[in-house]
Design a protein around this motif. Structure first.
Motif, short mmCIF file in Angstrom:
data_model
loop_
_atom_site.label_atom_id
_atom_site.label_comp_id
_atom_site.label_asym_id
_atom_site.label_seq_id
_atom_site.Cartn_x
_atom_site.Cartn_y
_atom_site.Cartn_z
N VAL A 107 0.83 -1.20 0.00
CA VAL A 107 0.00 0.00 0.00
C VAL A 107 0.87 1.26 0.00
O VAL A 107 0.64 2.19 -0.78
CB VAL A 107 -0.96 -0.01 1.21
N ARG A 108 1.85 1.31 0.87
CA ARG A 108 2.70 2.50 0.97
C ARG A 108 3.50 2.72 -0.32
O ARG A 108 3.66 3.85 -0.78
CB ARG A 108 3.60 2.41 2.19
N ARG A 109 4.01 1.65 -0.92
CA ARG A 109 4.76 1.78 -2.18
C ARG A 109 3.84 2.31 -3.28
O ARG A 109 4.20 3.24 -4.00
CB ARG A 109 5.37 0.44 -2.61
N GLU A 110 2.67 1.72 -3.42
CA GLU A 110 1.74 2.16 -4.46
C GLU A 110 1.30 3.61 -4.26
O GLU A 110 1.20 4.37 -5.23
CB GLU A 110 0.52 1.23 -4.52
N ALA A 111 1.05 4.00 -3.02
CA ALA A 111 0.66 5.39 -2.74
C ALA A 111 1.77 6.35 -3.16
O ALA A 111 1.50 7.42 -3.71
CB ALA A 111 0.31 5.56 -1.27
N TRP A 112 3.01 5.97 -2.90
CA TRP A 112 4.12 6.84 -3.29
C TRP A 112 4.28 6.86 -4.81
O TRP A 112 4.44 7.92 -5.42
CB TRP A 112 5.42 6.41 -2.61
N GLU A 113 4.24 5.69 -5.45
CA GLU A 113 4.43 5.62 -6.90
C GLU A 113 3.34 6.37 -7.67
O GLU A 113 3.63 7.05 -8.65
CB GLU A 113 4.44 4.17 -7.37
N GLY A 159 4.25 14.58 -1.22
CA GLY A 159 5.59 14.77 -1.76
C GLY A 159 5.55 15.61 -3.02
O GLY A 159 4.48 15.84 -3.59
N PRO A 160 6.71 16.07 -3.48
CA PRO A 160 6.74 16.82 -4.74
C PRO A 160 6.23 15.94 -5.87
O PRO A 160 6.61 14.77 -5.97
CB PRO A 160 8.22 17.16 -4.93
N TRP A 161 5.36 16.51 -6.72
CA TRP A 161 4.78 15.71 -7.80
C TRP A 161 5.76 15.53 -8.94
O TRP A 161 6.47 16.46 -9.33
CB TRP A 161 3.50 16.34 -8.35
N GLU A 162 5.80 14.33 -9.49
CA GLU A 162 6.50 14.06 -10.73
C GLU A 162 5.76 12.93 -11.44
O GLU A 162 5.44 11.91 -10.84
CB GLU A 162 7.97 13.69 -10.49
N ALA A 163 5.43 13.16 -12.70
CA ALA A 163 4.73 12.15 -13.49
C ALA A 163 5.64 10.95 -13.69
O ALA A 163 6.85 11.09 -13.88
CB ALA A 163 4.30 12.73 -14.83
N THR A 164 5.05 9.77 -13.64
CA THR A 164 5.79 8.53 -13.87
C THR A 164 4.97 7.63 -14.77
O THR A 164 3.85 7.98 -15.16
CB THR A 164 6.04 7.79 -12.53
N HIS A 165 5.49 6.46 -15.06
CA HIS A 165 4.70 5.50 -15.85
C HIS A 165 3.49 5.01 -15.05
O HIS A 165 2.56 4.46 -15.60
CB HIS A 165 5.57 4.32 -16.27
N GLU A 166 3.49 5.24 -13.74
CA GLU A 166 2.40 4.80 -12.88
C GLU A 166 1.19 5.71 -12.96
O GLU A 166 0.06 5.26 -12.85
CB GLU A 166 2.87 4.73 -11.42
N SER A 167 1.41 7.02 -13.10
CA SER A 167 0.31 7.97 -13.00
C SER A 167 0.68 9.27 -13.71
O SER A 167 1.80 9.76 -13.58
CB SER A 167 0.01 8.25 -11.53
N ALA A 168 -0.30 9.85 -14.43
CA ALA A 168 -0.08 11.12 -15.12
C ALA A 168 -0.32 12.31 -14.21
O ALA A 168 0.04 13.43 -14.55
CB ALA A 168 -1.00 11.21 -16.33
#
Length: 169
Positions: free
Chosen positions: A76-82, A121-130
């Motif tokens: 859960v914590r990993r997914e929330a961060w990613e 946390g500071p936002w940064e787009a990743t392959h996980e979420s736009a």
């Protein structure tokens, strides 16, 4: 050699499309080796949700258990961060969903938690979420298109009631 970023139990597309999901309530947790995925209803101090902007639309952060993970809360914590770049406080059970995706003799589980957002946390787009969206729960539920709207309403309302029932710190 295993890759830590690999799903512990990969999900393949089923040809028949038939699957039954059964809500079992918030506890007890199933054996971790039978948990395939976990998600969280992340709630800000002012009662809004932090959700991910995914290709399928807005959704709560969550995903598959990866190799090397040892607990539901770790996933859960990993997914929330990613997916939304949040650190969470104490996690609380919301729902255990039993699935016969792999067959009636191989039941697996999705586990839903809730928790207060401790830090954005500071936002940064990743392959996980736009994107990350902080949204009123009713507005999120009206716009939800990612799956079963009745199930999502159940998860969000149960999560909010769970947090409301906790003693104030």
């Amino acid at each position: 050699m295993t890759n830590a970023d690999e799903d512990r139990r990969p999900v393949r597309h089923r040809q028949d499309g038939e699957m039954t999901l059964s809500c079992l309530g918030p506890s007890p947790d199933p054996p971790f080796e039978q948990v395939t995925s976990a998600a969280v209803v992340a709630v800000t101090d002012d009662g809004r949700l932090v959700v991910a902007d995914l290709a399928r639309g807005l959704d709560i952060p969550g995903g598959h258990v990866q190799r090397g993970e040892s607990s539901i809360d770790e996933t859960v914590r990993r997914e929330a961060w990613e997916e939304v770049r949040v650190q969470l406080g104490v996690l609380h059970p919301v729902e255990v969903i039993e699935s016969d995706y792999f067959g009636a003799d191989d039941l697996t589980y999705m586990v839903i938690r809730t928790g207060r957002v401790a830090e954005l946390g500071p936002w940064e787009a990743t392959h996980e979420s736009a994107g990350r969206v902080v949204i009123d729960p009713e507005e999120f539920l009206r716009s939800y298109r990612g799956g079963d709207p009745a199930l999502m309403r159940h998860l969000v309302t149960t999560a909010l009631a769970t947090l409301a029932a906790l003693p104030t710190p």
